[in-house]
Design a protein around this motif. Structure first.
Motif, PDB file in Angstrom:
ATOM      1  N   VAL B 107       0.843  -1.198   0.000  1.00  0.00           N
ATOM      2  CA  VAL B 107       0.000   0.000   0.000  1.00  0.00           C
ATOM      3  C   VAL B 107       0.882   1.253   0.000  1.00  0.00           C
ATOM      4  O   VAL B 107       0.553   2.260  -0.644  1.00  0.00           O
ATOM      5  CB  VAL B 107      -0.976  -0.011   1.193  1.00  0.00           C
ATOM      6  N   ILE B 109       3.735   1.524  -1.494  1.00  0.00           N
ATOM      7  CA  ILE B 109       4.154   1.680  -2.882  1.00  0.00           C
ATOM      8  C   ILE B 109       3.059   2.380  -3.680  1.00  0.00           C
ATOM      9  O   ILE B 109       3.315   3.322  -4.426  1.00  0.00           O
ATOM     10  CB  ILE B 109       4.436   0.290  -3.520  1.00  0.00           C
ATOM     11  N   LEU B 110       1.827   1.913  -3.445  1.00  0.00           N
ATOM     12  CA  LEU B 110       0.707   2.522  -4.164  1.00  0.00           C
ATOM     13  C   LEU B 110       0.630   4.011  -3.849  1.00  0.00           C
ATOM     14  O   LEU B 110       0.455   4.841  -4.747  1.00  0.00           O
ATOM     15  CB  LEU B 110      -0.598   1.827  -3.769  1.00  0.00           C
ATOM     16  N   VAL B 113       3.406   5.868  -5.676  1.00  0.00           N
ATOM     17  CA  VAL B 113       3.196   5.942  -7.123  1.00  0.00           C
ATOM     18  C   VAL B 113       2.101   6.955  -7.458  1.00  0.00           C
ATOM     19  O   VAL B 113       2.288   7.837  -8.298  1.00  0.00           O
ATOM     20  CB  VAL B 113       2.846   4.542  -7.680  1.00  0.00           C
TER      21      VAL B 113
END
Lengths: 457, 180
Positions: B107, B109-110, B113
């Motif tokens: 999460v 990383i999400l 990004v």
């Protein structure tokens, strides 16, 4: 970078990753023509019709599944994970190499990625979509798939955060989102190129909207590049997380053949291996279909061959270690399983794995084989099949008899298993063909960066 | 804001190589112009240094987004499993934090990004489908094979002759004045 060393004896010591005479304009023209003028329309249409037929089969299979339930599949007790999980793991594995090629090589400043990163990213995206469908449709009541998500609900229930199944669901969804954003961000400057070269008003507007008004400003480029590299840096560990998450689903169980610490890294290597194989197949196909040998060069095929060989050898090490730890561990159920793999009912899958993934790839040690399109395509096809056999071997052989004689049953895929699998291939092909038709298959501006200015105009 | 009928947007010079663009940018910078912007078909190495662009906050935005999402999701899991819905599985502790790590990481990383994409769009003021530079007829080649340098009015003063002189010294393929 050692990749160019082999070209030492050639008369032109040019860049092995770009043909002769590639100027900014020539590169732009060669790639955007594929999208705008579409040479090979007839071949594309034939292929697209085939892909659509398979996609139709997928729709029929899924519709029947929704009506009749998962009983139409060959799954049974104890082989509860049949084609659904085999194909899920296979598809998600294929997706991984796209991110590795695109993101990892971007950060390592390997410019040879430029000619193939776009197709690799598209492949990742389509494969991840195909993969994501499987866990949903095998739920039995797929329309409740969102129960796996943490959201405030009237049942006051949470998903089981401590389960690898939950980690896996999160990882796939985040992987899909990240791949989509990475692909799109990388596409923006090229969409602007398409906007400026399109001849019809509709196309100009369509590409223009997606290009978000990109104008190549130096300030834009600086921030764009930062965003692109940041997403790449995020995507690489995500690849490892996604597939080791899949590996943990197996390793966290006590089933013989699954319960090993090697599973997560072994799955990651196998995933990259199958992905490189499929990227090689796509690169060879696109290169021949559109005659862009000067942009996707033999040097690229060479690198893809090396990547396949490297990840293939790492995967072979995994097979070897499984054999070794089974023997050395001395656990009788594990040993029985290994004997079953070597000579049991499903031994064909084990020997298929050895043939496709270990024996055949040894030919990639030879430079001539790596640079031969047909050979590389054939080996890639073999590896894709081999990796499918591997997933079959891991899942079905372990499940069809484990600890008790009572939980022993053979598994045969039904017609609907096969049709769903063929259908998902159809989904992948349809999406890839649409991508080739409407989006620049090669990253124009990144290849342009390697080209030279045109002095004649 | 006053919007007079025709305000100068700047003088735009066209070049065929990245080196010429860099050269012209250096000349413009030496001559003391500060409202200078390059346009190129690919990122030109070194242009930011010449134009003395301040480093962007994008990495910081991504870091905050990533760490924030990861922390938030970790706390959510700890709350859900330990407080909101305590559920004993094989006698394991309710706050079994190692099992929260993988999904918190994903999460995070999400978050990183998504915040870098939105941050990039925000800092670049995109999407913006029209822009004064698009009035330039030859500008469509910026996405193909041409490089452009624009010098705009500094401190609301627009000395067109002086700008033309500086840009002209780099032998551009074309030189055009654009109105806002």
């Amino acid at each position: 970078m050692s990749s160019g060393s082999a070209t030492g004896g050639r008369e032109h010591a040019a860049d092995p990753f770009l043909g002769e005479g590639q100027t900014y304009g020539a590169v732009t023209g060669a790639i955007s023509t594929i999208t705008l003028d579409h040479p090979g329309q007839r071949r594309w249409l034939i292929l697209f019709a085939c892909a659509l037929a398979l996609l139709g089969l997928f729709a029929i299979s899924l519709s029947y599944l929704l009506i009749a339930g998962v009983g139409i599949w060959g799954n049974n007790i104890p082989v509860t994970w049949g084609f659904d999980i085999i194909n899920y793991v296979w598809w998600i594995g294929i997706g991984n190499a796209g991110t590795l090629i695109s993101a990892l090589l971007l950060m390592l400043r390997q410019t040879w990625r430029n000619a193939i990163n776009r197709m690799a990213e598209a492949m990742t995206l389509m494969a991840a979509v195909c993969a994501a469908i499987y866990p949903v449709i095998h739920l039995g009541r797929p329309w409740y798939f969102y129960w796996n998500l943490p959201y405030p609900n009237t049942m006051l229930l949470w998903p089981q955060f401590r389960s690898p199944l939950f980690w896996d669901a999160m990882a796939i969804m985040i992987y899909l989102t990240t791949s989509l954003l990475f692909w799109y961000i990388g596409l923006i400057p090229d969409l602007a190129t398409m906007r400026d070269r399109a001849r019809t008003r509709f196309r100009r507007q369509a590409y223009g909207v997606f290009a978000l008004g990109w104008r190549g400003s130096s300030r834009h480029w600086a921030r764009w590049r930062q965003a692109y590299v940041t997403i790449a840096a995020c995507a690489v560990p995500l690849v490892v997380a996604v597939h080791s998450g899949v590996g943990l689903l197996f390793a966290a169980s006590i089933e013989p053949g699954w319960h090993g610490t090697i599973q997560p890294p072994f799955f990651v290597f196998g995933a990259a291996f199958s992905g490189f194989a499929v990227v090689a197949m796509i690169a060879v196909t696109v290169r021949h279909a559109f005659g862009i040998d000067g942009i996707v060069t033999a040097g690229h095929l060479d690198m893809l061959g090396k990547a396949m060989l490297g990840t293939g050898l790492a995967t072979a090490y995994g097979y070897l270690m499984e054999l070794f730890t089974t023997w050395y561990g001395g656990e009788s159920f594990e040993q029985a399983l290994m004997l079953e793999r070597l000579g049991g009912v499903y031994a064909w899958s084990f020997w298929g794995v050895i043939l496709c993934n270990v024996v055949v790839i040894q030919t990639l040690w030879f430079r001539a084989v790596r640079r031969n399109s047909l050979a590389l395509f054939t080996i890639g096809l073999g590896v894709a099949a081999g990796m499918w056999f591997e997933r079959f071997m891991i899942i079905v052989i372990t499940l069809h008899h484990d600890f008790l004689p009572s939980s022993s049953h053979l598994y045969t895929p039904s017609f609907w298993d096969l049709s769903t699998f063929a259908g998902s291939v159809g989904l992948f092909l349809t999406a890839m063909l649409l991508f080739i038709r409407y989006v620049p298959v090669v990253s124009i501006f990144e290849v342009r960066e390697m080209a030279v200015p045109d002095r004649s105009s | 804001m006053t919007a007079p009928a025709a305000r100068p947007y700047g003088v735009v010079a066209e070049f065929d190589t990245a080196e010429r663009l860099l050269e012209a940018a250096r000349a413009a910078h030496r001559a003391g112009f500060r409202d200078v912007e390059g346009f190129s078909p690919f990122p030109v190495e070194g242009l930011d240094e010449v134009l003395e662009e301040p480093p962007s906050r994008l990495t910081a935005i991504a870091l905050v987004g990533g760490v924030g999402a990861a922390t938030g999701f970790f706390l959510l899991q700890a709350y859900a499993m330990g407080i909101s819905y305590p559920f004993d599985i094989g006698g394991r502790p309710l706050f079994s934090w190692p099992s929260y790590v993988l999904s918190s990481f994903a999460v995070g990383i999400l978050g990183a990004v998504v915040s870098s994409v939105l941050g990039m769009l925000y800092l670049n003021r995109l999407p913006r489908l029209h822009h004064p530079i698009f009035e330039h007829k030859g500008f469509i080649r910026v996405t193909q094979d041409r490089f452009f340098l624009r010098i705009g009015p500094d401190h609301e003063r627009f000395d067109e002759a002086r700008i033309r002189e500086v840009l002209g010294s780099s032998a551009p393929l074309s030189l055009r004045t654009l109105q806002l």
